[in-house]
Design a protein around this motif. Structure first.
Motif, short mmCIF file in Angstrom:
data_model
loop_
_atom_site.label_atom_id
_atom_site.label_comp_id
_atom_site.label_asym_id
_atom_site.label_seq_id
_atom_site.Cartn_x
_atom_site.Cartn_y
_atom_site.Cartn_z
N ILE A 204 0.85 -1.09 0.01
CA ILE A 204 0.33 -0.08 -0.24
C ILE A 204 0.68 1.59 0.09
N THR A 205 1.71 1.44 1.30
CA THR A 205 3.61 1.98 0.75
C THR A 205 3.45 2.66 0.28
N LEU A 206 4.07 1.92 -1.01
CA LEU A 206 4.77 1.52 -2.30
C LEU A 206 3.86 2.22 -3.42
N ASP A 207 2.56 2.01 -3.49
CA ASP A 207 1.70 1.94 -4.50
C ASP A 207 1.62 3.40 -4.22
N PHE A 208 0.90 3.96 -2.88
CA PHE A 208 1.03 5.08 -2.68
C PHE A 208 1.89 6.35 -3.58
N LEU A 209 2.72 5.67 -2.67
CA LEU A 209 3.88 6.85 -3.72
C LEU A 209 4.09 6.75 -4.57
N TYR A 210 3.91 5.79 -5.35
CA TYR A 210 3.94 5.55 -7.12
C TYR A 210 2.89 6.58 -7.64
N ASN A 211 1.65 6.55 -7.37
CA ASN A 211 0.42 7.74 -7.41
C ASN A 211 0.49 8.88 -7.46
N LEU A 212 1.53 9.18 -6.22
CA LEU A 212 1.17 10.35 -5.49
C LEU A 212 2.24 11.08 -6.85
N ASP A 213 3.63 10.22 -7.10
CA ASP A 213 4.33 10.95 -8.48
C ASP A 213 3.89 11.63 -9.10
N ARG A 214 2.96 10.94 -9.54
CA ARG A 214 1.77 10.91 -10.72
C ARG A 214 0.82 11.67 -11.08
N ASP A 215 -0.10 11.29 -9.53
CA ASP A 215 -0.86 12.24 -9.98
C ASP A 215 -1.58 12.92 -8.67
N HIS A 218 -3.73 16.82 -9.98
CA HIS A 218 -4.52 16.38 -9.75
C HIS A 218 -5.77 16.27 -8.71
N MET A 219 -5.10 14.84 -7.63
CA MET A 219 -5.64 14.88 -6.46
C MET A 219 -4.62 14.65 -5.83
N LYS A 220 -5.52 15.70 -4.30
CA LYS A 220 -5.39 16.56 -3.51
C LYS A 220 -5.27 16.19 -1.79
N THR A 221 -6.09 15.28 -2.00
CA THR A 221 -6.50 15.12 -0.72
C THR A 221 -6.20 13.57 -0.59
N VAL A 222 -6.31 13.26 1.14
CA VAL A 222 -5.89 11.39 1.21
C VAL A 222 -6.87 10.68 0.80
N VAL A 223 -8.13 11.45 0.74
CA VAL A 223 -9.59 10.46 0.08
C VAL A 223 -9.41 10.08 -0.97
N GLU A 224 -8.61 11.05 -1.82
CA GLU A 224 -8.70 10.66 -3.21
C GLU A 224 -8.17 9.50 -4.07
N PHE A 225 -6.55 9.90 -2.95
CA PHE A 225 -5.66 8.70 -3.26
C PHE A 225 -6.05 6.98 -2.26
N ALA A 226 -7.02 7.08 -1.13
CA ALA A 226 -7.59 5.89 -1.00
C ALA A 226 -8.61 5.44 -1.50
N ARG A 227 -9.25 6.00 -2.08
CA ARG A 227 -10.40 5.37 -3.17
C ARG A 227 -9.72 4.79 -4.26
N LYS A 228 -8.35 5.67 -4.93
CA LYS A 228 -7.77 4.70 -5.35
C LYS A 228 -6.83 3.50 -5.41
N LEU A 229 -6.81 3.29 -4.28
CA LEU A 229 -6.25 2.23 -3.44
C LEU A 229 -6.88 1.42 -3.11
N HIS A 230 -8.32 1.61 -2.88
CA HIS A 230 -9.00 1.02 -2.28
C HIS A 230 -9.03 0.27 -1.22
N VAL A 231 -8.97 1.22 0.03
CA VAL A 231 -8.52 1.45 1.41
C VAL A 231 -9.53 2.80 2.04
N THR A 232 -9.53 2.43 3.06
CA THR A 232 -10.54 3.92 3.80
C THR A 232 -8.74 4.98 4.30
N PRO A 233 -9.78 5.80 3.91
CA PRO A 233 -8.28 7.06 4.12
C PRO A 233 -7.81 6.35 5.12
N LYS A 234 -8.39 6.48 6.44
CA LYS A 234 -8.07 5.91 8.40
C LYS A 234 -6.52 5.40 7.55
N HIS A 235 -7.14 3.63 7.01
CA HIS A 235 -6.42 3.04 7.23
C HIS A 235 -5.03 3.97 6.46
#
Length: 245
Positions: A204-215, A218-235
């Motif tokens: 999850i962490t590595l996939d988050f970094l990958y998506n953070l680099d590229r998105d 146009h993606m500014k919130t934890v909620v948006e990244f969490a939705r893309k990774l299919h996890v909750t923002p808290k998790h």
């Protein structure tokens, strides 16, 4: 500096033009050149920017200062490897009386098609959270120079050889392994603990970094990244904190 004013370079020649360097890439996905070919009219200081590709430099005989995130490195007449990584915010100052080599390369040329989780496990120094400058001795510099010389030859063959790009991919992979050996030998401790552990949290962490680099544009919130990774923002927040500190 406001975020909207930080320039993102998607293509190599955008960067070369902004830096006022004499070199230009003849290929969209890879460029190999020597620092001496950049010319002395290159800008002495590049304001804050980010690249969408990797830039790997092997540098000597230069006064150079680089800042990224909250880290800063400076060298004078030393030999070092310098890395610009997708997702980093970087600025640098330089004296163009330098020598060495550079390779600008897009991730797809290295055939990392399924996200960069495996890439960062194989080569932890490529993580944007890790140091981007470390020193090498003369034998290490000579060994890396030999690989760059092979890359230069094949880059020059791109327009007339069908095998040149495949050889560039091979030598680039060898270069990454050699740099990773140096990184490990110097006991640079990764910020991402247990990077080789094949756990869901690390993925999850590595996939988050990958998506953070590229998105991030146009993606500014934890909620948006969490939705893309299919996890909750808290998790997502808890996992990234636990694995990266």
């Amino acid at each position: 500096m406001p975020f909207r004013n930080i320039h993102t370079f998607n293509e190599f020649n955008e960067f070369h033009t902004a830096a006022n360097g004499r070199v230009r890439s003849a290929h969209d996905d890879v460029h190999v050149f020597q620092f001496r070919d950049i010319g002395r009219q290159v800008v002495k200081e590049m304001p804050l920017f980010r690249n969408c590709y990797y830039q790997i430099g092997l540098m000597t005989q230069s006064a150079f200062k680089i800042s990224y995130f909250e880290k800063e490195h400076e060298l004078h007449d030393a030999q070092c490897v310098v890395l610009f990584k997708p997702g980093q915010l970087i600025n640098f100052q330089c004296d163009p009386d330098w020598d060495g080599y550079a390779m600008l390369i897009k991730e797809e040329v290295l055939q990392f098609h399924n996200g960069n989780s495996k890439l960062l496990r194989d080569f932890p120094f490529l993580s944007p959270t890790q140091d981007s400058l470390f020193f090498v001795n003369k034998p290490q510099y000579a060994e890396l120079s030999e690989i760059f010389e092979k890359l230069l030859v094949e880059y020059g063959n791109l327009s007339r050889s069908t095998s040149a790009l495949s050889l560039i991919q091979l030598y680039a992979r060898i270069l990454l392994h050699k740099i990773n050996d140096l990184y490990t030998a110097q006991q640079v401790k990764p910020k991402l603990e247990n990077l080789s552990a094949n756990t869901r949290g690390m993925e999850i962490t590595l996939d988050f970094l990958y998506n953070l680099d590229r998105d991030i544009e146009h993606m500014k919130t934890v909620v948006e990244f969490a939705r893309k990774l299919h996890v909750t923002p808290k998790h997502l927040a808890e996992v990234v904190k636990a694995t990266s500190g």
